[in-house]
Design an enzyme around this catalytic site. Structure first.
Site, mmCIF file in Angstrom:
data_model
loop_
_atom_site.group_PDB
_atom_site.id
_atom_site.type_symbol
_atom_site.label_atom_id
_atom_site.label_comp_id
_atom_site.label_asym_id
_atom_site.label_seq_id
_atom_site.Cartn_x
_atom_site.Cartn_y
_atom_site.Cartn_z
ATOM 1 N N ASN A 8 0.878 -1.163 0.000
ATOM 2 C CA ASN A 8 0.000 0.000 0.000
ATOM 3 C C ASN A 8 0.921 1.220 0.000
ATOM 4 O O ASN A 8 1.395 1.653 1.042
ATOM 5 C CB ASN A 8 -0.865 -0.078 1.264
ATOM 6 N N ARG A 84 -2.558 -1.890 -3.432
ATOM 7 C CA ARG A 84 -3.662 -0.944 -3.315
ATOM 8 C C ARG A 84 -3.438 0.150 -4.358
ATOM 9 O O ARG A 84 -2.397 0.811 -4.365
ATOM 10 C CB ARG A 84 -3.666 -0.322 -1.926
ATOM 11 N N HIS A 172 -11.654 4.814 -0.276
ATOM 12 C CA HIS A 172 -11.637 3.940 0.914
ATOM 13 C C HIS A 172 -12.414 2.645 0.662
ATOM 14 O O HIS A 172 -12.918 2.019 1.603
ATOM 15 C CB HIS A 172 -12.243 4.650 2.151
ATOM 16 N N ARG A 230 -6.747 17.600 4.805
ATOM 17 C CA ARG A 230 -7.550 17.908 3.608
ATOM 18 C C ARG A 230 -8.831 18.646 4.009
ATOM 19 O O ARG A 230 -9.407 18.350 5.048
ATOM 20 C CB ARG A 230 -7.914 16.618 2.867
ATOM 21 N N GLU A 366 -7.567 -3.253 5.487
ATOM 22 C CA GLU A 366 -7.518 -3.177 4.025
ATOM 23 C C GLU A 366 -6.578 -4.247 3.455
ATOM 24 O O GLU A 366 -6.801 -4.768 2.371
ATOM 25 C CB GLU A 366 -7.043 -1.775 3.607
#
Ligand code: AMP
Length: 378
Positions: A8, A84, A172, A230, A366
């Protein structure tokens, strides 16, 4: 025994996990390289940090990971590498085996996710060089949301932009995929669920019977909730103002919205929720107020999309660990059927509700989603 490596690769980090390739992949090692491009450090879980040469890039980070794995797990035979990939564009609704042709296609999505996609693909190239014989599989953050109805896939722009790929993708997806599986396992039959993935990146997703029907993130991973650095949802007029009146370039605006806004920008203290919770500065309190306000607002909106609510799931670093944030999100939500069990909430228990709506805390994973998908395609 055959093994699966998951990678990832983010802008300044590379997370990895090594699994035995069994019907239920079993993790045998995991960790990350942080501060890539600066004072990079390899941080194996349960092991000692190792400093890497200044300026180590993604390729160098992967080489360091492989050297560490060779020492700790000399028996590992890596035959599959799962990656990912943040953006799969409009067409990829499932994982896919990476070939040169696919890589070229995915490079075309770099302008859609300039801060993530190039790093993801750099990770793929580094893994292809390290394991020329291994099967490389791409798992997309956007794939889980590709079944959204048109009204949740489009913007009200001239049609040509939609055809070009200017759509609400949602992100996500690997986390939501994992959570959907856990909901089915822990609470079978729970139909209308809102999942709040609250970490340094944050978004929410409406699930109907395990499938995503709406997400707070849109074209980019900037939309929706405020995040560590963000901005989250922003009136596009603000961007026009920044260009016209403040004379900012696209690059400067990108830096502002991706790296200097959110909790960090609002508080002027930190992007880290633990630090904000510990601070008594009023700007830290206001950043937390805005964060919880937006989550509550989206919870109401997504419940409306679903036509009611049967469950809420919190995950991600903040969602899994901050009883205070969960408490503030759920406070006064009796009208939706939410009643919090304060003791269970304080203990980060798997179920933290007493009301009709089941509120759960589920640690997301994940990496296992990537490992399972990579195995299924090998
Ligand atoms: P993630 O990106 O999922 O690793 O989440 C990182 C975020 O989780 C950071 O803002 C951390 O401050 C936050 N976090 C982790 N542990 C806690 C905690 N115990 N209480 C509050 N926030 C936490």
């Amino acid at each position: 025994m055959s093994h699966i490596l998951t990678i990832n690769a983010g802008s300044s980090s590379l997370k990895y996990a090594l699994y035995e390739a069994a019907a239920q992949p079993r993790v045998v090692a995991r960790g990350k390289v942080g501060r890539i491009g600066g004072a990079a450090r390899l941080q194996p879980e349960g092991g000692e940090d190792i400093g890497l040469p200044e300026g180590t890039d993604h390729g160098g980070a992967l080489v360091a990971v492989l050297e560490a794995l060779e020492t700790s797990h000399p028996e590992a035979r890596i035959e599959v590498v799962g990656h990912r990939i943040v953006h799969g564009g409009p067409d990829h609704a499932a994982p896919i085996v990476l070939t040169d042709t696919v890589l070229t296609e995915l490079e075309g999505y770099c302008p859609y996710a300039p801060l993530h996609q190039p790093h993801n693909l750099a990770g793929v190239r580094a893994a292809m060089a390290a394991f020329p014989e291994a099967r490389q599989v791409a798992c997309f953050d956007t794939a889980f949301h590709r079944g959204h109805p048109f009204v949740n896939d489009t913007f009200a722009l001239p049609r040509a932009y939609y055809e070009k790929g200017v759509r609400r993708y949602g992100f996500h997806g690997l986390s939501y995929d994992y959570i959907a599986g856990e909901i089915a396992r822990r609470a079978p039959g729970l139909s209308r669920v809102v999942v709040a993935h609250l970490g340094n990146g944050a978004s929410m997703c409406a699930l109907r019977d395990g499938a995503s029907v709406a997400s707070t993130m849109g074209f980019s991973a900037l939309d929706g909730l405020p995040m560590g650095t963000r901005s989250g949802q922003l009136d596009p007029g603000v961007v026009l103002y920044l260009m016209d009146q403040e004379g900012m370039s696209a690059e400067e605006i990108s830096d502002l919205l991706y790296k200097e806004s959110g909790l960090k920008g609002m508080s002027g203290i930190s992007n880290d929720m633990r630090e904000l919770e510990a601070s008594d500065h009023p700007h830290a309190a206001e950043a937390i107020d805005y964060f919880t306000f937006r989550i509550r607002r989206e919870l109401g909106a997504l419940a409306a999309v679903l036509g009611g609510l049967d469950g809420v799931v919190f995950c991600g670093g903040i969602g899994e660990n901050s009883a205070m944030i969960r408490g503030r999100v759920c406070d006064g939500m009796a009208w939706l059927g939410i009643a919090l069990d304060t003791e269970a909430n304080a203990a980060n228990a798997p179920v933290i509700s007493t009301g009709a709506v089941r509120v759960m805390v589920i640690p997301t994973d994940e990496e296992i989603v990537i490992a399972r998908a990579a195995l299924a395609l090998s």
